[in-house]
Write an enzyme that holds these catalytic residues in place. Structure first.
Site, PDB file in Angstrom:
ATOM      1  N   ASP B  94      21.497  53.687  33.794  1.00 37.12           N
ATOM      2  CA  ASP B  94      21.333  55.135  33.786  1.00 37.12           C
ATOM      3  C   ASP B  94      19.892  55.452  33.410  1.00 37.12           C
ATOM      4  OD1 ASP B  94      21.166  54.654  31.103  1.00 37.12           O
ATOM      5  OD2 ASP B  94      22.991  55.723  30.557  1.00 37.12           O
ATOM      6  N   ASP B 269      32.238  55.175  35.712  1.00 41.11           N
ATOM      7  CA  ASP B 269      31.858  54.366  34.558  1.00 41.11           C
ATOM      8  C   ASP B 269      32.214  55.137  33.309  1.00 41.11           C
ATOM      9  OD1 ASP B 269      29.376  55.452  32.827  1.00 41.11           O
ATOM     10  OD2 ASP B 269      29.193  56.160  34.908  1.00 41.11           O
ATOM     11  N   CYS B 307      51.500  42.326  33.153  1.00 42.58           N
ATOM     12  CA  CYS B 307      50.035  42.415  33.227  1.00 42.58           C
ATOM     13  C   CYS B 307      49.461  41.015  33.414  1.00 42.58           C
ATOM     14  CB  CYS B 307      49.483  43.058  31.960  1.00 42.58           C
ATOM     15  SG  CYS B 307      47.671  43.086  31.915  1.00 42.58           S
ATOM     16  N   CYS B 309      46.324  40.107  32.724  1.00 40.99           N
ATOM     17  CA  CYS B 309      45.087  39.879  31.962  1.00 40.99           C
ATOM     18  C   CYS B 309      45.240  38.678  31.041  1.00 40.99           C
ATOM     19  CB  CYS B 309      44.691  41.123  31.163  1.00 40.99           C
ATOM     20  SG  CYS B 309      45.509  41.307  29.571  1.00 40.99           S
ATOM     21  N   CYS B 312      47.553  39.411  27.921  1.00 44.75           N
ATOM     22  CA  CYS B 312      48.991  39.481  28.165  1.00 44.75           C
ATOM     23  C   CYS B 312      49.573  38.163  28.653  1.00 44.75           C
ATOM     24  CB  CYS B 312      49.299  40.608  29.147  1.00 44.75           C
ATOM     25  SG  CYS B 312      49.052  42.235  28.407  1.00 44.75           S
ATOM     26  N   HIS B 338      42.180  43.563  27.949  1.00 47.83           N
ATOM     27  CA  HIS B 338      43.372  44.197  28.525  1.00 47.83           C
ATOM     28  C   HIS B 338      43.007  45.523  29.212  1.00 47.83           C
ATOM     29  CE1 HIS B 338      47.486  45.519  29.091  1.00 47.83           C
ATOM     30  NE2 HIS B 338      47.108  46.689  28.624  1.00 47.83           N
TER      31      HIS B 338
END
Lengths: 391, 391
Positions: B94, B269, B307, B309, B312, B338
């Site tokens: 940015d 974002d 999930c 991830c 998990c 997660h």
């Protein structure tokens, strides 16, 4: 019933160093070994996979902290520590005694056990040799320790003797209690005797003669000068049976590992490598550096150029410095991984040297290069950490 | 010279949703996409490898923070952000403008630029459209943003108009300055206009007509009700060229992603998914849960059972709860992973739905299940974070 065994594969002819293999239900441990400390069922900031990658073969967890949070019964409901924390290698739990003795005025000692107040909520609790066996049974580590009494440094001969004798009586009570569980767990005995050579010899002989398959040496590295600790081990080791692994409790630094091996120690554990890492202290062959120091701001090279840890393979010292200075969470992990890998690689190097018959030269070369942190610096840090110890 | 391109591969017939591909020098980005925020050249608590594993295709870094620490010149000496932080995928930086405007009384605005005092040491600094291009050139991200003016919510029409017009003049100055570097970087334009539909339309038309290969929509999600934000986008999107990717700056939550896509946004974002994770807020299809809540103390299942991830797949909700309650560092990472995976999987699901022509049903089903955090809770959190924002 127990799958525990220990075999000595090589002995140094000029020192008491030896290389061996411990077999447990969760795998082999080649000794000498350093055990990372996972106080609250997590080695701070790293995953089990990262521990494996750093070379960890066994970790230690603290009974005191876990009995308070989340509670040993809850961990038992999850099938024990291995399942709860997703670490399938060997685990050793201490007895909680050391932490309780650190509580000072919050505890009260009797023949039955030690009454204390939780540092978290002040609730009244009692640890006995028997209740510790129950708690450690619930935690389900592979190697467990009995409740012992760690005398302060310095202390009188009488205090030292009394603590040792009670530790011995508690050791026998723990053994009997542990037998009741018929578990696969292996109970080590703990040698005490404070800073009295005669008591240390006596304790080593007594604990060594009981049926414990391994022996931990407790009550050291509690504030005494390092030389005093090494001197005492010279009285302890010759009294211990050769066929049992020897664990030097709460020790230590890289130089402690190198020296302790020569005095016959097989297993080491300490929060120091992970704790100093979180404060910016990273190990190199020349000693501990402070990564926050301005000299690393523009350093393109790794912390140690030929280090094989994840941190050094992927990041410049300048990036690690940036993360440490900005207190980024990733720093704690990168620093921890570096120091753990340093300790675990050192253990592997020591083992190779013992097998090759070159341990004395390895030790001398290491110590010639490595500048240890001074006693004064260590003492200051110790006082600071002590103040915050149970937080 | 630039390797940047954007192609739209599918459009929804009942909304403005589209699926596309952005090509950059550091790889492809399939849209819609969520960009994790790595403020200080690190997405808090995770490694680049973990970002990849969670599905991150592009990350955002903050020019304001990096120009102060470690400095853009130092990062240039290390070959730019990619090399410095060991992330070889696309990066967006940015302009630093949003952070400077958050400084409030510490900054002073003029046609030249914005003078401000560092929140770290109070030193006086000046950002101009030109200096920002130099700094971002040194940081070497793939996509860069020009200095803009983010009006507060609420503000008067005149303030909104003045801020927008200056943003437009600065956009042209930035473009000219950027041309001088002849770099591979891609400069996006920024649409402003505060909460005035007419100004938003005007800004979208103007910025869209300049040669910027992409457009960011700024000045939203600064405290206004969500409905007001969505309403304004209805004026912005139709004015933007279809062939340029559209980036909704600083947004947002799971429901924001689902809704924003239907309003024609391609890139998002926000620190929210990673920040709320560190405070215990974890996403599930039913809404955000608080993992510190006592109800997870004994939960054997994962945070979300299906999930995919790392967290998990390997840990019970009870273990994650234990780490969160004891403030263990590993918690911050497990929670972050997660939530990032949740956002990145959601982006992939949205893309698949758009391509399959089922986006409206996907959106409606998602919103029917997912209970968003209430505006009041959000506002309270926002105020708390604002107070600590630049620390």
């Amino acid at each position: 019933m127990s799958s525990f065994s220990f075999t000595v594969e090589a002995e140094c002819s000029k020192s008491w160093a030896r290389a061996g293999t411990i077999q447990t239900a969760h795998g082999k441990i080649q000794t000498p070994i350093f055990m990372p400390v996972g106080t609250q069922a997590t080695v701070k900031s790293v995953t089990p996979e990262e521990l494996r990658e750093a070379g960890a073969a066994i970790i230690l967890a603290n009974t005191y902290h876990l009995m308070l949070r989340p509670g040993s019964q809850l961990i038992a409901d999850f099938g024990g520590l291995h399942h709860f924390m997703h670490w399938d290698g060997p685990i050793l739990t201490d007895s909680g005694g050391f932490q309780v003795f650190s509580l000072g005025h919050l505890r009260k000692l009797s023949e039955e056990g030690v009454a204390f107040k939780s540092h978290l909520d002040g609730s009244a609790l009692l640890l006995t040799p028997e209740s510790v066996m129950q708690i450690e049974h619930e935690l389900s580590a592979d190697i467990i320790l009995p409740l012992d009494i760690c005398a302060a440094y310095p202390c009188t001969y009488d205090t030292a003797k009394e603590a040792m004798e009670r530790t011995h009586r508690w050791a026998e009570r723990a053994w009997i209690a542990k037998e009741g569980y018929q578990s696969e767990q292996t109970l080590f005995g703990i040698v005490q005797g404070a800073f009295e050579p005669e008591l240390r010899e006596q304790s080593a002989r007594f604990i060594g003669s009981l049926p414990f398959p391994g022996v931990s040496i407790g009550g050291l590295s509690v504030g005494e000068p390092k030389l005093e600790m090494w001197d005492l081990l010279k009285y302890v080791t010759p009294e211990l049976p050769k066929g049992k692994p020897r664990h030097l409790l709460g020790v230590g630094s890289p130089e402690d590992l190198v020296i302790g091996v020569g005095l016959g120690m097989d297993m080491f554990d300490c929060v120091l490598p992970t704790r100093v890492a979180r404060h910016g202290g990273l190990f190199t062959r020349y000693g501990r550096i402070n990564i926050k120091s301005a000299r690393y701001r523009t350093e393109h090279r790794a912390i140690e150029e030929d280090c094989d840890c994840y941190t050094c393979r992927n990041f410049s010292a300048a990036y690690v410095h940036h993360l440490a200075r900005t207190e980024e969470q990733l720093y704690y992990r990168l620093g921890t991984i570096h120091n753990l890998r340093f300790m675990l690689r050192l253990a592997v190097q020591l083992r190779a040297a013992i097998i090759a018959g070159t341990y004395p030269a390895f030790r001398d070369n290491f110590l010639a290069l490595y500048t240890p942190t001074s006693e004064q610096v260590r003492e200051n840090q110790r006082q600071k950490w002590k103040a915050a110890r149970l937080q």
